[in-house]
Design a protein around this motif. Structure first.
Motif, PDB file in Angstrom:
ATOM      1  N   LYS A 112      54.173  12.829  25.557  1.00 18.23           N
ATOM      2  CA  LYS A 112      54.592  14.066  25.167  1.00 18.23           C
ATOM      3  C   LYS A 112      55.855  14.358  25.649  1.00 18.23           C
ATOM      4  CE  LYS A 112      50.586  16.436  26.377  1.00 18.23           C
ATOM      5  NZ  LYS A 112      49.621  17.329  26.667  1.00 18.23           N
ATOM      6  N   ALA A 113      56.670  13.281  26.439  1.00 13.47           N
ATOM      7  CA  ALA A 113      57.821  13.692  27.021  1.00 13.47           C
ATOM      8  C   ALA A 113      59.135  14.016  26.328  1.00 13.47           C
ATOM      9  CB  ALA A 113      58.226  12.601  27.975  1.00 13.47           C
ATOM     10  N   ASP A 114      58.883  13.636  25.127  1.00  9.46           N
ATOM     11  CA  ASP A 114      60.148  14.072  24.227  1.00  9.46           C
ATOM     12  C   ASP A 114      59.434  14.763  22.940  1.00  9.46           C
ATOM     13  OD1 ASP A 114      59.780  12.082  21.861  1.00  9.46           O
ATOM     14  OD2 ASP A 114      60.415  10.637  23.534  1.00  9.46           O
ATOM     15  N   SER A 115      60.305  15.234  22.105  1.00  6.84           N
ATOM     16  CA  SER A 115      59.917  16.222  21.015  1.00  6.84           C
ATOM     17  C   SER A 115      59.068  15.298  20.126  1.00  6.84           C
ATOM     18  CB  SER A 115      61.189  16.793  20.442  1.00  6.84           C
ATOM     19  OG  SER A 115      60.920  17.479  19.172  1.00  6.84           O
ATOM     20  N   THR A 116      59.538  14.047  19.603  1.00  2.00           N
ATOM     21  CA  THR A 116      58.973  13.282  18.544  1.00  2.00           C
ATOM     22  C   THR A 116      57.458  13.166  19.252  1.00  2.00           C
ATOM     23  OG1 THR A 116      60.949  12.004  18.805  1.00  2.00           O
ATOM     24  CG2 THR A 116      59.587  11.788  16.810  1.00  2.00           C
ATOM     25  N   GLY A 117      57.595  12.218  20.382  1.00  2.00           N
ATOM     26  CA  GLY A 117      56.311  12.282  21.051  1.00  2.00           C
ATOM     27  C   GLY A 117      55.313  13.138  21.159  1.00  2.00           C
ATOM     28  N   PHE A 118      55.853  14.298  21.151  1.00  2.00           N
ATOM     29  CA  PHE A 118      54.786  15.511  21.386  1.00  2.00           C
ATOM     30  C   PHE A 118      53.970  15.556  20.251  1.00  2.00           C
ATOM     31  CE2 PHE A 118      53.855  20.016  21.407  1.00  2.00           C
ATOM     32  CZ  PHE A 118      53.588  20.245  22.716  1.00  2.00           C
ATOM     33  N   HIS A 119      54.736  15.472  19.193  1.00  5.79           N
ATOM     34  CA  HIS A 119      53.753  15.547  18.023  1.00  5.79           C
ATOM     35  C   HIS A 119      52.994  14.242  17.689  1.00  5.79           C
ATOM     36  CE1 HIS A 119      55.080  19.434  17.117  1.00  5.79           C
ATOM     37  NE2 HIS A 119      56.286  19.475  17.420  1.00  5.79           N
ATOM     38  N   GLN A 120      53.620  13.124  18.163  1.00  3.10           N
ATOM     39  CA  GLN A 120      53.144  11.805  17.994  1.00  3.10           C
ATOM     40  C   GLN A 120      51.617  11.957  18.822  1.00  3.10           C
ATOM     41  OE1 GLN A 120      53.848   9.028  16.120  1.00  3.10           O
ATOM     42  NE2 GLN A 120      51.838   8.594  16.525  1.00  3.10           N
ATOM     43  N   LYS A 132      44.608  33.076  19.027  1.00  5.04           N
ATOM     44  CA  LYS A 132      44.566  32.072  20.102  1.00  5.04           C
ATOM     45  C   LYS A 132      45.555  31.145  20.043  1.00  5.04           C
ATOM     46  CE  LYS A 132      39.634  32.565  19.795  1.00  5.04           C
ATOM     47  NZ  LYS A 132      39.303  33.868  18.838  1.00  5.04           N
ATOM     48  N   PHE A 133      46.328  30.941  21.312  1.00  2.00           N
ATOM     49  CA  PHE A 133      47.238  29.959  21.137  1.00  2.00           C
ATOM     50  C   PHE A 133      47.061  28.786  21.781  1.00  2.00           C
ATOM     51  CE2 PHE A 133      52.102  29.928  22.404  1.00  2.00           C
ATOM     52  CZ  PHE A 133      52.532  28.969  21.217  1.00  2.00           C
ATOM     53  N   ASP A 134      46.551  27.749  21.171  1.00  2.00           N
ATOM     54  CA  ASP A 134      45.947  26.525  21.805  1.00  2.00           C
ATOM     55  C   ASP A 134      46.501  25.315  21.121  1.00  2.00           C
ATOM     56  OD1 ASP A 134      44.043  26.495  19.921  1.00  2.00           O
ATOM     57  OD2 ASP A 134      42.401  26.876  21.182  1.00  2.00           O
ATOM     58  N   PHE A 135      46.100  24.138  21.205  1.00  2.00           N
ATOM     59  CA  PHE A 135      46.377  22.811  20.578  1.00  2.00           C
ATOM     60  C   PHE A 135      45.968  22.917  19.171  1.00  2.00           C
ATOM     61  CE2 PHE A 135      41.962  21.651  20.681  1.00  2.00           C
ATOM     62  CZ  PHE A 135      41.813  20.793  19.672  1.00  2.00           C
ATOM     63  N   SER A 136      45.346  23.781  18.529  1.00  2.00           N
ATOM     64  CA  SER A 136      45.073  23.793  17.154  1.00  2.00           C
ATOM     65  C   SER A 136      46.079  24.345  16.480  1.00  2.00           C
ATOM     66  CB  SER A 136      43.682  24.501  16.922  1.00  2.00           C
ATOM     67  OG  SER A 136      43.798  26.007  17.372  1.00  2.00           O
ATOM     68  N   LYS A 137      47.122  24.930  17.143  1.00  2.00           N
ATOM     69  CA  LYS A 137      48.236  25.559  16.514  1.00  2.00           C
ATOM     70  C   LYS A 137      49.720  24.654  16.438  1.00  2.00           C
ATOM     71  CE  LYS A 137      46.369  29.669  15.667  1.00  2.00           C
ATOM     72  NZ  LYS A 137      46.246  30.811  16.425  1.00  2.00           N
ATOM     73  N   VAL A 138      49.447  23.384  16.640  1.00  2.00           N
ATOM     74  CA  VAL A 138      50.462  22.755  17.226  1.00  2.00           C
ATOM     75  C   VAL A 138      51.164  22.580  15.747  1.00  2.00           C
ATOM     76  CG1 VAL A 138      51.141  19.909  17.449  1.00  2.00           C
ATOM     77  CG2 VAL A 138      49.552  21.169  18.979  1.00  2.00           C
ATOM     78  N   SER A 158      47.397  25.017  28.291  1.00  2.00           N
ATOM     79  CA  SER A 158      48.563  24.340  28.857  1.00  2.00           C
ATOM     80  C   SER A 158      49.393  23.746  27.382  1.00  2.00           C
ATOM     81  CB  SER A 158      48.280  23.232  29.816  1.00  2.00           C
ATOM     82  OG  SER A 158      47.386  22.446  29.359  1.00  2.00           O
ATOM     83  N   SER A 159      48.526  23.254  26.720  1.00  2.00           N
ATOM     84  CA  SER A 159      49.018  22.727  25.486  1.00  2.00           C
ATOM     85  C   SER A 159      50.287  23.949  24.624  1.00  2.00           C
ATOM     86  CB  SER A 159      48.161  22.210  24.355  1.00  2.00           C
ATOM     87  OG  SER A 159      47.275  23.127  23.873  1.00  2.00           O
ATOM     88  N   ALA A 160      49.768  25.034  24.651  1.00  2.00           N
ATOM     89  CA  ALA A 160      50.564  26.081  24.165  1.00  2.00           C
ATOM     90  C   ALA A 160      51.753  26.139  24.946  1.00  2.00           C
ATOM     91  CB  ALA A 160      49.964  27.597  24.196  1.00  2.00           C
ATOM     92  N   LEU A 161      51.795  25.819  26.319  1.00  2.00           N
ATOM     93  CA  LEU A 161      53.019  26.104  27.129  1.00  2.00           C
ATOM     94  C   LEU A 161      53.773  25.045  26.653  1.00  2.00           C
ATOM     95  CD1 LEU A 161      51.461  26.818  30.467  1.00  2.00           C
ATOM     96  CD2 LEU A 161      52.393  28.336  29.158  1.00  2.00           C
ATOM     97  N   GLY A 162      53.020  23.581  26.532  1.00  2.00           N
ATOM     98  CA  GLY A 162      53.724  22.857  26.054  1.00  2.00           C
ATOM     99  C   GLY A 162      54.351  22.779  24.885  1.00  2.00           C
ATOM    100  N   MET A 163      54.000  23.582  23.840  1.00  2.00           N
ATOM    101  CA  MET A 163      54.540  23.900  22.599  1.00  2.00           C
ATOM    102  C   MET A 163      55.465  24.698  22.641  1.00  2.00           C
ATOM    103  SD  MET A 163      50.973  23.801  20.580  1.00  2.00           S
ATOM    104  CE  MET A 163      50.743  25.424  20.134  1.00  2.00           C
ATOM    105  N   LEU A 164      55.794  25.452  23.538  1.00  2.00           N
ATOM    106  CA  LEU A 164      56.757  26.402  23.873  1.00  2.00           C
ATOM    107  C   LEU A 164      58.074  25.755  24.120  1.00  2.00           C
ATOM    108  CD1 LEU A 164      55.100  29.472  25.273  1.00  2.00           C
ATOM    109  CD2 LEU A 164      56.078  29.587  23.305  1.00  2.00           C
ATOM    110  N   LEU A 165      57.977  24.749  25.135  1.00  2.00           N
ATOM    111  CA  LEU A 165      58.893  23.963  25.869  1.00  2.00           C
ATOM    112  C   LEU A 165      59.385  23.097  24.891  1.00  2.00           C
ATOM    113  CD1 LEU A 165      57.705  23.459  29.261  1.00  2.00           C
ATOM    114  CD2 LEU A 165      59.442  25.101  28.691  1.00  2.00           C
TER     115      LEU A 165
END
Lengths: 558, 101
Positions: free
Chosen positions: A459-467, B21-27, B56-63
């Protein structure tokens, strides 16, 4: 039809009796003088009286008022039979209580026609009498039923006084039952939820919808859910309960504990007003949505407005009964008119008070009463002081345990269902969202790392995140074995919740892992923040079974 | 409830409402919300007024959004978070990366 014939001469009585008999009136009774007439009238209760004027003893003029006095019930025709032809006598016939007269020698056809006409009136009068009686009974029944329903309403729709004390309300129903509704309830996070509702129409029919709405609102308030969830649920209930031509315009809001921020959903209601003395500073926030009970779930929009209130600033909410009040010329007050009054009130008093605002609006209105229910609610920004409900103090302890196998884990809504289960625990309302976050975190860790063995570093980079999330989906689809056990124990009396999640994976070196989290304290990595987050949210987090079981202890008191 | 996004202020601001709900299902949905970003956009607002919880996956999505859009000079804000959700943002120190209102 029974007819009483009063005449002192036998020949006249016989003549009349025969004439009536031939005309189809077979039930005739005779009286020879006034005294007997009164006696027979009392006993026989005839439908019509033929009365001779000149008789020895009591004359017809004396008898008529006495009989009239005795006659209860429907219209009783008294017809004078008289040989007198002078105007005064004929007028007198009518003045003493007679309904008509026939002069002797009488024409058979005219007399029978008159009798028919009067008996017809009597029949109509009887009919009306019966209907009146039925109506009286009906009214009594309705009044009694209203009393019962009112009793139920007054006990079911009750706002707690300590919550109500935060509002200045003016409620004026157009009828006994109110199509308007004001509900308020404290929220577990220390704020207040409220609903100002206006059902279509007024009276009992519209008030009926208030019961399910009140119940749902109180339950949801205690759970501390979001406004959009309250909106969805109320809409669902109204669509289910109410006929399609009935719906509820509403303002639903949540005031934060500081009393200075309000999340507001408005559907089909007049704009809410944040009063100020000038046009520039005064804020009007119009409804963005349709009323509740119209749109299907997927059409419903639950977007809210957020309103910040400064020190002593107010929020004024009114139902359309107020702004639709009209002058004699049929001119409505409308939102503009209300805004004008609000500004005037601000200039004179520096604040809005619901009662005087109503009185000012009433001055505008010509008719003494409003056609619709009127509701005015004013909230002045202030910190909320509400004691928590007893249910939170003495909540029931409970344990929920779920064992999920691979088939369960593949269900797209599996996490939601587990969260729902956790949400049912008593005594957790104040930290419901936090518990959801923790549980979601634990569940995803167990699934993604314990069972699917995915690597977060991807998940470190943007592409990997979605990967990463694509991998997750693919691995989950292929999953044939795996198990996650979840145990949620709520201990309301201690104010704690214990959440344990164990997976069938190999566990991990949690000592090392938690330091990994700390190493990434740069806070811009899009992974590795799950564990630090858990540590921050929970009182204690520990691992068992070589890291395949995580246990979190949460404090449910804020 | 799906994620919705809308432009405000003559297309200069993109507002993303993430729903309850803001979690991984919203990726996917969340990425699509800023996927074809208008050229005039200078600010992205993430509206959490309806959000009941985030993980935390939502936090990840924001970043990840910020990373993906790093080449554009954008400012970001997170608005109207409910207290318990705001707590998550605070714990994660998101105020350093986002303007939290």
């Amino acid at each position: 039809m029974k007819i009483l014939i009063v005449d002192d001469e036998a020949i006249n009585r016989t003549l009349l009796t025969n004439m009536l008999y031939n005309a189809g009136y077979k039930e005739c009774i005779e009286a020879v003088d006034g005294v007997e007439a009164i006696k027979k009238f009392t006993h026989e209760k005839p439908d019509l009286v033929l009365l001779d004027v000149v008789m020895p003893g009591l004359s017809g003029f004396d008898v008529a008022p006495k009989i009239r006095k005795l006659a209860k019930g429907p219209y009783l025709p008294i017809l004078f039979i008289t040989a007198l032809e002078d105007k005064e006598s004929l007028v007198r016939c009518l003045e003493v209580g007679g309904n008509d007269f026939a002069t002797k020698p009488f024409d058979r056809h005219i007399l029978i026609a008159k009798i028919r006409a009067h008996l017809k009136i009597r029949a109509l009068s009887e009919h009306i009498e019966q209907q009146n009686k039925a109506l009286r009974l009906f009214n009594q029944r309705v009044a009694r039923e209203h009393a019962i329903v009112e009793h139920i309403f007054s006990h079911a729709i009750v706002n707690r006084p300590e919550v109500m004390a935060h509002f200045d309300c003016f409620l004026k129903p157009a009828e006994t039952f109110n199509g308007d509704l004001f509900l308020c309830e404290s929220s577990p996070s220390g704020g207040i939820y409220f609903v100002v509702g206006d059902f279509t129409g007024h009276g009992l029919a519209s008030a009926i919808g208030a019961l399910p709405v009140t119940r749902a609102f109180q339950e949801l308030s205690q759970q501390g859910v979001s406004i959009s969830e309250i909106i969805s649920e109320l809409n669902r209930i109204l669509i289910k309960f109410l006929p399609s031509d009935m719906f509820m315009a509403a303002v639903v809001g949540e005031i934060n504990a500081g009393g200075n921020r309000i999340n507001l959903w408005q559907g089909g209601m007049p704009a809410v007003i944040v009063p100020a003395k000038t046009d520039l500073a005064l804020r009007c926030i119009p409804s963005r949505h349709m009323a509740l009970g119209i749109l299907d779930e997927h059409e419903l929009n639950t977007d809210c407005d957020t309103i910040q209130l400064g020190c002593n600033e107010q929020l004024v909410i009114c139902s359309d009964g107020l702004i639709e009040s009209t002058t004699q010329e049929g001119e409505m007050l409308l939102e503009e008119g209300l805004v004008r009054i609000v500004k005037e009130q601000m200039q004179t008093h520096g604040k809005i008070e619901s009662n005087s605002l109503f009185l000012k609006a009433k001055e505008h209105c010509a008719a003494s009463s409003f056609h619709d229910d009127v509701t005015l609610v004013v909230f002045t920004s202030q910190p909320i002081k509400t004691p928590v409900s007893p249910k939170m103090d003495f909540g029931l302890p409970s344990v929920h345990e779920v064992a999920l196998d691979a088939q369960h884990l593949k269900q797209p809504d599996i996490l939601q269902r587990v969260l729902q289960l956790a949400g049912q625990c008593e005594g957790i309302q104040a930290v419901r969202s936090i518990i959801y976050t923790v549980l979601s975190e634990l569940f995803n860790n167990a699934l993604e790392h314990g069972i699917l063995k995915l690597d977060s570093k991807l998940k470190a980079d943007s592409t990997g995140f979605h990967q990463y999330y694509e991998n997750r989906e693919a691995s989950l689809k292929a999953l044939s074995h795996g198990r996650i056990n979840i145990r949620i124990e709520s201990l309301p009396l201690k104010g704690k919740v214990l959440i344990a999640v164990e997976d069938s994976g190999e566990g991990f070196e949690w000592n090392k892992a938690s330091t990994v989290g700390r190493r990434h304290s740069v806070h811009d990595e899009s992974f590795g923040r799950g564990l630090p987050l858990l540590h921050a949210l929970c009182e204690r987090v520990w691992f068992e079974n070589g890291g395949s079981k995580v246990i979190c202890l949460l404090d449910t008191k804020i | 409830m799906e994620i919705t996004s809308s432009y405000q202020n003559q297309g200069k601001v993109l507002v993303v409402d993430v729903g309850t709900k803001f979690d991984f299902s919203k990726v996917e949905d969340f990425r699509n919300a800023y996927g074809e970003l208008g050229a005039d956009v200078s600010h992205i607002t993430v509206d959490l007024s309806r959000t009941e919880y985030m993980d935390s996956s939502a936090l990840g999505m924001l970043l990840n959004m910020q990373k993906t859009l790093a080449e554009r000079e954008l400012t970001y804000s997170i608005e109207n978070a409910r207290p318990q959700v705001a707590k998550i943002l605070k714990i994660s120190r998101f105020d350093k990366k986002f303007d939290i209102k």
